[in-house]
Design a protein around this motif. Structure first.
Motif, PDB file in Angstrom:
ATOM      1  N   LYS A  36       0.835  -1.216   0.000  1.00 18.66           N
ATOM      2  CA  LYS A  36       0.000   0.000   0.000  1.00 18.66           C
ATOM      3  C   LYS A  36       0.862   1.257   0.000  1.00 18.66           C
ATOM      4  O   LYS A  36       1.892   1.285   0.685  1.00 18.66           O
ATOM      5  CB  LYS A  36      -0.932   0.005   1.211  1.00 18.66           C
ATOM      6  CG  LYS A  36      -0.214   0.122   2.532  1.00 18.66           C
ATOM      7  CD  LYS A  36      -1.202   0.171   3.704  1.00 18.66           C
ATOM      8  CE  LYS A  36      -0.445   0.220   4.999  1.00 18.66           C
ATOM      9  NZ  LYS A  36      -1.061  -0.546   6.073  1.00 18.66           N
ATOM     10  N   ASN A  57      -4.589  -2.236   0.912  1.00 23.05           N
ATOM     11  CA  ASN A  57      -5.688  -1.781   1.774  1.00 23.05           C
ATOM     12  C   ASN A  57      -6.727  -0.944   1.046  1.00 23.05           C
ATOM     13  O   ASN A  57      -7.830  -0.793   1.544  1.00 23.05           O
ATOM     14  CB  ASN A  57      -5.159  -0.875   2.890  1.00 23.05           C
ATOM     15  CG  ASN A  57      -4.251  -1.584   3.836  1.00 23.05           C
ATOM     16  OD1 ASN A  57      -3.272  -2.194   3.401  1.00 23.05           O
ATOM     17  ND2 ASN A  57      -4.556  -1.521   5.120  1.00 23.05           N
ATOM     18  N   SER A 199       5.634  -5.417  10.643  1.00 25.04           N
ATOM     19  CA  SER A 199       7.084  -5.174  10.684  1.00 25.04           C
ATOM     20  C   SER A 199       7.655  -5.178  12.098  1.00 25.04           C
ATOM     21  O   SER A 199       8.739  -5.704  12.332  1.00 25.04           O
ATOM     22  CB  SER A 199       7.411  -3.835  10.014  1.00 25.04           C
ATOM     23  OG  SER A 199       7.155  -3.905   8.628  1.00 25.04           O
ATOM     24  N   GLY A 216       5.038  -4.454   5.607  1.00 31.19           N
ATOM     25  CA  GLY A 216       5.162  -3.320   4.696  1.00 31.19           C
ATOM     26  C   GLY A 216       6.477  -2.592   4.896  1.00 31.19           C
ATOM     27  O   GLY A 216       7.414  -2.696   4.096  1.00 31.19           O
ATOM     28  N   THR A 217       6.567  -1.841   5.975  1.00 35.66           N
ATOM     29  CA  THR A 217       7.704  -0.950   6.229  1.00 35.66           C
ATOM     30  C   THR A 217       9.059  -1.652   6.134  1.00 35.66           C
ATOM     31  O   THR A 217      10.005  -1.108   5.547  1.00 35.66           O
ATOM     32  CB  THR A 217       7.549  -0.317   7.633  1.00 35.66           C
ATOM     33  OG1 THR A 217       6.224   0.240   7.734  1.00 35.66           O
ATOM     34  CG2 THR A 217       8.568   0.779   7.857  1.00 35.66           C
ATOM     35  N   ARG A 223       6.083   4.646   4.900  1.00 35.91           N
ATOM     36  CA  ARG A 223       5.076   5.110   3.943  1.00 35.91           C
ATOM     37  C   ARG A 223       4.894   6.611   4.079  1.00 35.91           C
ATOM     38  O   ARG A 223       4.921   7.152   5.168  1.00 35.91           O
ATOM     39  CB  ARG A 223       3.733   4.410   4.201  1.00 35.91           C
ATOM     40  CG  ARG A 223       3.718   2.967   3.760  1.00 35.91           C
ATOM     41  CD  ARG A 223       2.390   2.315   4.067  1.00 35.91           C
ATOM     42  NE  ARG A 223       2.198   2.110   5.484  1.00 35.91           N
ATOM     43  CZ  ARG A 223       2.632   1.050   6.172  1.00 35.91           C
ATOM     44  NH1 ARG A 223       3.294   0.097   5.553  1.00 35.91           N
ATOM     45  NH2 ARG A 223       2.416   0.968   7.463  1.00 35.91           N
TER      46      ARG A 223
END
Ligand code: PLP
Length: 228
Positions: A36, A57, A199, A216-217, A223
């Motif tokens: 995302k 998302n 994460s 993600g991170t 982000r």
């Protein structure tokens, strides 16, 4: 600067170490790359480095990326809050939905899943953090919801998803993930999936039985929600 391929290596090392620490087979933990806010090119790089499963998302953003990546054999997972008017596009364009928390949404996904696609894999999102979280069904509502979803055609109920409130206290973190595992075990259904761990807390989630960690991170960097 670290590349996405470097980051995948580091995350896979963390997964392996966490699995070994509790005598789990590392191949029982799957890595879902949460892309995302990241461009299609980042997904392309992660694919080139070996990843196949990507979590999104926001529906419009996901559909845009999917359209740019039709040449790749990717498996897309929807992991965000779901409004009723989005179910058809989700049913048509994803392999998994991790964030189902009410029957109405599951019924719509069931009705709208195209017959020529494999059943849509479903996780029920459960809220184990009480008022700290807005998303997820309550533990009390879970058994009836799981029974009902399990009977719907075109869906395959796989397990539970949770996003416990973050904490730096490892024992508290473990307790929250253990609660999700216990809830799953208390259901008398054949379920094989626990989608939990991000994460900052994948080690704790894996220790408590996670089969999908949603990262993600640690793969793509922080982000920036200011950029479209
Ligand atoms: C954004 C998101 C993630 C990834 O979180 P990181 O902390 O960046 O790894 C995982 N799961 C859900 C549901 C998310 O919305």
């Amino acid at each position: 600067m670290s590349t996405i391929a470097d980051n995948i290596g580091l995350v896979n090392d963390r997964i392996r170490t966490a699995a070994q620490a509790v005598q789990r087979d590392e191949t029982s933990v799957h890595l879902l790359a949460v892309s995302k806010t990241k461009p299609a090119q980042a997904v392309r790089e992660a694919h080139a480095a070996g990843l196949r499963d990507f979590g999104e998302n926001y529906l419009q953003e996901a559909l845009g990326k999917q359209a740019e990546l039709t040449d790749l054999p990717l498996s897309w997972h929807f992991i965000g809050p779901i409004q009723s008017n989005k179910t058809r596009a989700i049913a048509e364009n994803f392999a998994w939905v991790h964030s189902v928390d009410r029957l109405k949404i599951a019924q719509r996904l069931s009705e709208q899943r195209p017959a020529d696609l494999a059943p849509l894999n479903i996780c029920i999102q459960v809220n184990v953090s009480g008022e700290a979280s807005k998303s997820g069904c309550t533990p009390a509502d879970l058994p009836a919801l799981a029974e009902a979803i399990n009977r719907l055609p075109r869906l395959k109920l796989r397990g539970l998803m949770a996003i416990p409130e973050p904490t730096d206290d490892r024992a508290e973190q473990d307790a929250a993930f253990a609660k999700v595992r216990d809830l799953q075990e208390s259901l008398n259904l054949k379920l094989d999936t626990l989608s939990m761990g991000m994460s900052h807390d994948l080690e704790s989630a894996i220790a408590q039985g996670a089969t999908w960690v949603r990262i993600g991170t640690a793969l793509f960097g922080a982000r920036d929600y200011g950029q479209p």
